[in-house]
Design a protein around this motif. Structure first.
Motif, PDB file in Angstrom:
ATOM      1  N   ILE A   5       3.888  -4.461   5.427  1.00 17.32           N
ATOM      2  CA  ILE A   5       3.946  -4.618   3.968  1.00 17.32           C
ATOM      3  C   ILE A   5       5.282  -4.131   3.395  1.00 17.32           C
ATOM      4  CG2 ILE A   5       2.951  -2.432   3.142  1.00 17.32           C
ATOM      5  CD1 ILE A   5       0.924  -4.494   1.622  1.00 17.32           C
ATOM      6  N   GLU A   6       5.847  -3.121   4.022  1.00 18.44           N
ATOM      7  CA  GLU A   6       7.128  -2.609   3.531  1.00 18.44           C
ATOM      8  C   GLU A   6       8.235  -3.656   3.729  1.00 18.44           C
ATOM      9  OE1 GLU A   6       9.163   1.822   3.655  1.00 18.44           O
ATOM     10  OE2 GLU A   6       7.095   1.559   4.334  1.00 18.44           O
ATOM     11  N   LEU A   9       7.700  -6.398   1.166  1.00 21.38           N
ATOM     12  CA  LEU A   9       8.155  -5.963  -0.168  1.00 21.38           C
ATOM     13  C   LEU A   9       9.677  -6.030  -0.251  1.00 21.38           C
ATOM     14  CD1 LEU A   9       5.699  -2.975  -0.768  1.00 21.38           C
ATOM     15  CD2 LEU A   9       5.882  -5.031  -2.191  1.00 21.38           C
ATOM     16  N   ARG A  12      10.512  -9.564  -0.757  1.00 28.48           N
ATOM     17  CA  ARG A  12      10.153  -9.967  -2.118  1.00 28.48           C
ATOM     18  C   ARG A  12      11.216  -9.520  -3.114  1.00 28.48           C
ATOM     19  NH1 ARG A  12       5.558  -6.893  -5.582  1.00 28.48           N
ATOM     20  NH2 ARG A  12       7.300  -5.408  -5.626  1.00 28.48           N
ATOM     21  N   ARG A  37       1.496 -13.557  -2.082  1.00 30.46           N
ATOM     22  CA  ARG A  37       0.486 -12.725  -2.729  1.00 30.46           C
ATOM     23  C   ARG A  37       1.132 -11.516  -3.421  1.00 30.46           C
ATOM     24  NH1 ARG A  37      -2.408  -8.570  -2.030  1.00 30.46           N
ATOM     25  NH2 ARG A  37      -1.186  -7.968  -0.222  1.00 30.46           N
ATOM     26  N   SER A  42       2.645  -8.756  -8.459  1.00 30.20           N
ATOM     27  CA  SER A  42       3.633  -8.132  -9.327  1.00 30.20           C
ATOM     28  C   SER A  42       3.616  -8.797 -10.708  1.00 30.20           C
ATOM     29  CB  SER A  42       4.989  -8.265  -8.665  1.00 30.20           C
ATOM     30  OG  SER A  42       5.977  -7.750  -9.489  1.00 30.20           O
ATOM     31  N   ARG A  46       2.546  -7.261 -14.502  1.00 26.54           N
ATOM     32  CA  ARG A  46       3.368  -7.357 -15.713  1.00 26.54           C
ATOM     33  C   ARG A  46       2.639  -8.077 -16.837  1.00 26.54           C
ATOM     34  NH1 ARG A  46       7.600  -8.174 -11.934  1.00 26.54           N
ATOM     35  NH2 ARG A  46       7.318 -10.421 -12.115  1.00 26.54           N
TER      36      ARG A  46
ATOM     37  N   LEU B 103      -0.971  16.077  -5.982  1.00 23.99           N
ATOM     38  CA  LEU B 103       0.093  15.128  -6.292  1.00 23.99           C
ATOM     39  C   LEU B 103       0.817  14.680  -5.029  1.00 23.99           C
ATOM     40  CD1 LEU B 103       1.360  13.908  -8.836  1.00 23.99           C
ATOM     41  CD2 LEU B 103       3.010  15.744  -8.807  1.00 23.99           C
ATOM     42  N   LEU B 144       3.943   2.447  -8.297  1.00 25.78           N
ATOM     43  CA  LEU B 144       3.712   0.999  -8.401  1.00 25.78           C
ATOM     44  C   LEU B 144       4.112   0.498  -9.791  1.00 25.78           C
ATOM     45  CD1 LEU B 144       2.374  -1.674  -7.326  1.00 25.78           C
ATOM     46  CD2 LEU B 144       0.268  -0.871  -8.414  1.00 25.78           C
ATOM     47  N   TRP B 145       3.658   1.213 -10.814  1.00 31.15           N
ATOM     48  CA  TRP B 145       3.904   0.753 -12.189  1.00 31.15           C
ATOM     49  C   TRP B 145       5.390   0.823 -12.534  1.00 31.15           C
ATOM     50  CZ3 TRP B 145       0.594  -1.994 -14.938  1.00 31.15           C
ATOM     51  CH2 TRP B 145       0.968  -2.328 -16.240  1.00 31.15           C
ATOM     52  N   TYR B 147       7.901   0.753 -10.539  1.00 24.16           N
ATOM     53  CA  TYR B 147       8.714  -0.184  -9.756  1.00 24.16           C
ATOM     54  C   TYR B 147       8.418  -1.643 -10.129  1.00 24.16           C
ATOM     55  CZ  TYR B 147      11.128  -2.336  -5.867  1.00 24.16           C
ATOM     56  OH  TYR B 147      11.976  -3.092  -5.121  1.00 24.16           O
ATOM     57  N   ASP B 148       7.148  -2.021 -10.005  1.00 22.31           N
ATOM     58  CA  ASP B 148       6.804  -3.438 -10.182  1.00 22.31           C
ATOM     59  C   ASP B 148       6.832  -3.907 -11.630  1.00 22.31           C
ATOM     60  OD1 ASP B 148       6.453  -3.672  -7.446  1.00 22.31           O
ATOM     61  OD2 ASP B 148       4.622  -4.864  -7.628  1.00 22.31           O
ATOM     62  N   VAL B 149       6.518  -3.016 -12.546  1.00 20.65           N
ATOM     63  CA  VAL B 149       6.427  -3.445 -13.944  1.00 20.65           C
ATOM     64  C   VAL B 149       7.641  -2.996 -14.763  1.00 20.65           C
ATOM     65  CG1 VAL B 149       5.059  -3.368 -16.072  1.00 20.65           C
ATOM     66  CG2 VAL B 149       3.912  -3.445 -13.836  1.00 20.65           C
ATOM     67  N   LYS B 169       9.484   4.259  -1.644  1.00 15.55           N
ATOM     68  CA  LYS B 169       9.208   3.028  -0.877  1.00 15.55           C
ATOM     69  C   LYS B 169       7.847   3.090  -0.205  1.00 15.55           C
ATOM     70  CE  LYS B 169      13.828   1.447   0.251  1.00 15.55           C
ATOM     71  NZ  LYS B 169      14.901   1.547   1.236  1.00 15.55           N
ATOM     72  N   SER B 170       7.558   4.227   0.412  1.00 18.89           N
ATOM     73  CA  SER B 170       6.299   4.287   1.149  1.00 18.89           C
ATOM     74  C   SER B 170       5.111   4.344   0.194  1.00 18.89           C
ATOM     75  CB  SER B 170       6.294   5.459   2.136  1.00 18.89           C
ATOM     76  OG  SER B 170       6.294   6.672   1.435  1.00 18.89           O
ATOM     77  N   LEU B 172       5.022   2.779  -2.670  1.00 22.42           N
ATOM     78  CA  LEU B 172       4.846   1.401  -3.139  1.00 22.42           C
ATOM     79  C   LEU B 172       4.090   0.587  -2.097  1.00 22.42           C
ATOM     80  CD1 LEU B 172       5.614  -0.651  -5.439  1.00 22.42           C
ATOM     81  CD2 LEU B 172       7.411  -1.418  -3.893  1.00 22.42           C
ATOM     82  N   ALA B 173       4.475   0.768  -0.830  1.00 20.40           N
ATOM     83  CA  ALA B 173       3.787   0.053   0.250  1.00 20.40           C
ATOM     84  C   ALA B 173       2.318   0.463   0.287  1.00 20.40           C
ATOM     85  CB  ALA B 173       4.466   0.340   1.585  1.00 20.40           C
ATOM     86  N   HIS B 176       0.394  -1.255  -2.510  1.00 24.29           N
ATOM     87  CA  HIS B 176       0.089  -2.663  -2.236  1.00 24.29           C
ATOM     88  C   HIS B 176      -0.929  -2.812  -1.112  1.00 24.29           C
ATOM     89  CE1 HIS B 176       2.490  -4.886  -5.088  1.00 24.29           C
ATOM     90  NE2 HIS B 176       3.450  -3.994  -4.936  1.00 24.29           N
ATOM     91  N   GLN B 177      -0.848  -1.912  -0.157  1.00 27.47           N
ATOM     92  CA  GLN B 177      -1.825  -1.933   0.931  1.00 27.47           C
ATOM     93  C   GLN B 177      -3.242  -1.720   0.380  1.00 27.47           C
ATOM     94  OE1 GLN B 177      -0.698  -2.218   4.358  1.00 27.47           O
ATOM     95  NE2 GLN B 177      -2.839  -2.847   4.448  1.00 27.47           N
ATOM     96  N   LEU B 179      -4.277  -2.084  -2.748  1.00 28.72           N
ATOM     97  CA  LEU B 179      -4.695  -3.181  -3.631  1.00 28.72           C
ATOM     98  C   LEU B 179      -5.139  -4.380  -2.808  1.00 28.72           C
ATOM     99  CD1 LEU B 179      -2.008  -3.047  -6.496  1.00 28.72           C
ATOM    100  CD2 LEU B 179      -4.389  -2.304  -6.597  1.00 28.72           C
ATOM    101  N   ARG B 180      -4.446  -4.586  -1.700  1.00 34.43           N
ATOM    102  CA  ARG B 180      -4.796  -5.688  -0.804  1.00 34.43           C
ATOM    103  C   ARG B 180      -6.217  -5.489  -0.281  1.00 34.43           C
ATOM    104  NH1 ARG B 180      -5.796  -9.922   1.283  1.00 34.43           N
ATOM    105  NH2 ARG B 180      -4.806 -10.887   3.086  1.00 34.43           N
TER     106      ARG B 180
END
Ligand SMILES: [Zn+2]
Lengths: 206, 199
Positions: A5-6, A9, A12, A37, A42, A46, B103, B144-145, B147-149, B169-170, B172-173, B176-177, B179-180
């Protein structure tokens, strides 16, 4: 081997990936689907709808900037049901000394905002930890009711003032360890009283 | 399409100047321009309306007190966003959050302890995506928020959080993992995220 996944990303977002990964994803249906996906997700994030704040929040801001800073504890912000409060208070009242694990560095960061130059942990005592725990309990309590007996409101304001005064003294750089210790002790005592008063206030409104 | 972003915050430079001279009416107009994006950011990251209220009010107070620092009006949206993000992060560091969530652990375990489990209902909890977001640890959700938004880079996020770029980075991964796992293949679910449009 499929891309992780990294790596996906990175692809992406146009970050660096190995040529082998790039070629694999271009040729592999499964990885290409995963990449799509991630791109879609993403966009969905948004596109989540905006959330409208309550109209009355501005009034609170205007009031705060007009008044000189005084309140240590921002009431009216933490929302929790009374039952969870009773539990929290019971826990605090029962455990005079919180377990050491309850205090950690990050909680210290936050606390440092309230007490600018207080040490993260006062040597030889757990007053700092207790103080912190009481602070958390107070935050977890429901907002102060709109209508409060004048005597209760006066008591709360008085306690907050006295705590603020202690915080001010604690921020003094030349404080002796003993002086510091004693101030923390006083702070914990005042905080306990404040929790009791606040608890009575919440209970009365149920 | 409803925009929640800071890119829509474009106050009239004249309003900023008036506010800099202490005009509270002008401050109120400014507030109206950024209240929604700030509140949306805080709700999405913290998942607690009561804490988001606090973030918005704290942000507004800081904007009023420090608006004099602004020289170029076009830097205003980014400046407000930075203040709001910092307020969110300081909420995450507070004892209130800490009691339920480590945290640094950042694991997608339960984000609530029994004491704080009965918080106010999550906003628009009906959609799969927002429900899945609520399941992420606050730290993972924040990365996630941002970075992605909000378009922050990993380096910027690492900096804001006092961590490394690879930490961001990790996380974020991980986000997504998770959420997947929760959403499965989200394609086709697009329409479901468009309910309760507030704009
Ligand atoms: Zn593959």
């Amino acid at each position: 081997m499929h891309a992780d996944i990294e790596q996906l990303l990175s692809l992406r977002d146009g970050a660096a990936v190995s040529e082998a990964t790039r070629r694999h994803v271009a040729a592999c249906r499964q990885c290409a689907d995963e990449l799509d996906r991630l791109t879609l997700l993403s966009r969905q994030l948004r596109d989540l709808p905006p959330i409208e704040p309550r109209q009355t929040l501005w009034e609170g801001v205007a009031t705060r900037v007009m008044e000189p800073p005084r309140a240590v504890f921002p009431w009216g912000q933490a929302v929790a049901i009374a039952a969870s409060c009773v539990l929290a208070i019971t826990l605090v009242m029962r455990s005079q000394a919180p377990e050491p694990g309850a205090v950690d560095a990050a909680a210290g960061d936050q606390f440092a905002e309230i007490v600018p130059s207080a040490p993260a942990v006062a040597p030889g005592s757990d007053y700092v930890a207790q103080s912190r725990q009481l602070e958390a309990t107070l935050r977890a309590m429901p907002a102060a009711p709109r209508v409060t007996r004048a005597s209760t409101a006066g008591t709360i304001a008085d306690l907050e003032d006295r705590i603020a005064m202690i915080d001010l003294k604690l921020s003094h750089p030349g404080l002796s360890p003993q002086g510091r210790q004693s101030l923390w002790q006083q702070r914990v005592r005042l905080m306990r009283t404040l929790v009791r008063v606040r608890y009575a206030q919440v209970r009365d409104t149920l | 399409m409803a925009m929640a972003g800071f890119s829509d915050v474009r106050p009239d430079p004249a309003i900023i100047r008036r506010a800099q001279h202490g005009d509270m009416k002008a401050h109120e107009v400014l507030y109206a321009s950024y209240a929604r994006p700030v509140y949306t950011l805080a709700c999405r990251i913290l998942d607690r309306p009561a804490l988001a209220d606090e973030v918005l009010q704290d942000t507004a107070v800081e904007v009023i007190r420090k608006l004099g620092d602004i020289r170029e009006p076009e830097t205003f949206p980014g400046w407000v966003k930075r203040i709001a993000v910092n307020k969110c992060l300081s909420q995450l560091r507070s004892p209130w959050h800490k009691r339920g969530v480590a945290l640094d652990r950042g694991e997608g375990g339960p984000s609530l302890d029994p004491v704080q489990a009965d918080h106010a209902p999550v906003i628009d909890a009906g959609t799969d995506l927002t429900a899945a977001l609520a399941e992420l640890s606050p730290l993972t959700r924040t990365v996630l928020w941002l970075y992605d938004v909000e378009g922050y880079t990993h380096a910027e996020i690492g900096n804001l959080m006092g961590k490394s770029t690879s930490f961001s980075k990790s996380q974020l991964a991980r986000a997504h993992q998770r959420l997947r796992e929760m959403l499965g293949d989200a394609r086709g679910a697009n329409e479901c995220t468009q309910t309760s449009n507030n704009s």
